[in-house]
Every structure is written in C-alpha cells, then in structure tokens.
Design a protein around this motif. Structure first.
Motif: not given
Length: 149
Positions: A34, A37-42, A51, A59, A148
C-alpha cells in the motif's frame, strides 16, 4: 486431513501451510504494497507494460525489503516451531526439525546442561547468520511498512 493423505511422519504438513504465509506476513506485505505509489504502475502501463509486467518489473523490485522481512519472519517462525513437528513428524525421527530435536536431546540428556547449551548454540548459529546477512533488508522492510510516501 494429513493422515488421510498419508503425509504424517513427513515434513510436508509443516511445509505446505507455510508456502502462502501466515496472517502476520500477509498483513505486513499488504501494508508494504500500500505504500508503493500507484503512479509507478500507471507510468509502466503507459509505456506498454501488461499487468504482469507492472507487477514483476515495478512493484516486486520496489517491495523487496518487505518481501525480505516477511521471508525472515516466516523462516524464524518455522525454525522455532515446536508444536507442528510434535503433531505431524514425531513418529519419524529423520523428519524432526531442530527445535523438536533439541527438546528431545534435552530429554535424553536430562541434567547435562553443558551439552544442552552447546546444542542450543549450534541451533542458533543459522538464525544469527541469516539475520546478520539480511539485517539491512529486514530493518528497511520493517521501518517502511505502513509509511505512506
């Protein structure tokens, strides 16, 4: 269940449940994932990663300290387990893990505390060596869990 599968007396009842981890390891990894950051995946998806590619190339490398910490905890938990081997492997002396073997050694050598302490040191050496080599990843994984960024 294990007796119906004819696996009592072997190490399989001790190995198979630990492959997926315990509740603490799952929670530790969840909290660590958690923090990524989601930005790395985006960004990886924008570059054309699937995916599976995002998971394996982005990840997992970022989660190595958390994975290492969970693996160390699972190793320590399995290494020090006494009741699992007592239930599942007690009938086969060749399948005894070191914790159960050490307890049996103490029972056989009653009050010879020098031999018991010497065997305890021998049993502790692999744990100390693994912790010594994995200390950086272990401390980093625990320190970053739940933060976080």
């Amino acid at each position: 269940m294990w007796s119906h599968l004819h696996l009592t007396g072997t190490l399989w009842p001790l190995i198979l449940p630990n492959l997926l981890g315990d509740a603490f390891s799952i929670f530790l990894l969840r909290q660590f994932f958690m923090t990524i950051p989601k930005e790395y995946g985006d960004a990886a998806r924008m570059d054309g990663c699937s995916e599976w590619g995002v998971l394996m190339r982005v990840v997992v490398p970022m989660a190595r300290p958390g994975i290492a910490s969970a693996a160390i905890f699972m190793f320590f938990n399995s290494w020090n387990d006494y009741y699992g081997p007592l239930l599942y492997a007690s009938e086969n002396q060749a399948a005894w893990p070191v914790a159960y073997g050490l307890a049996t050694f103490r029972g056989q050598h009653g009050t010879d505390w020098s031999m018991t302490m010497a065997m305890t040191v021998v049993v502790m050496v692999p744990v100390v060596v693994i912790f010594f080599f994995a200390q950086k990843a272990f401390v980093e994984g625990i320190a970053l869990t739940g933060v976080k960024g």
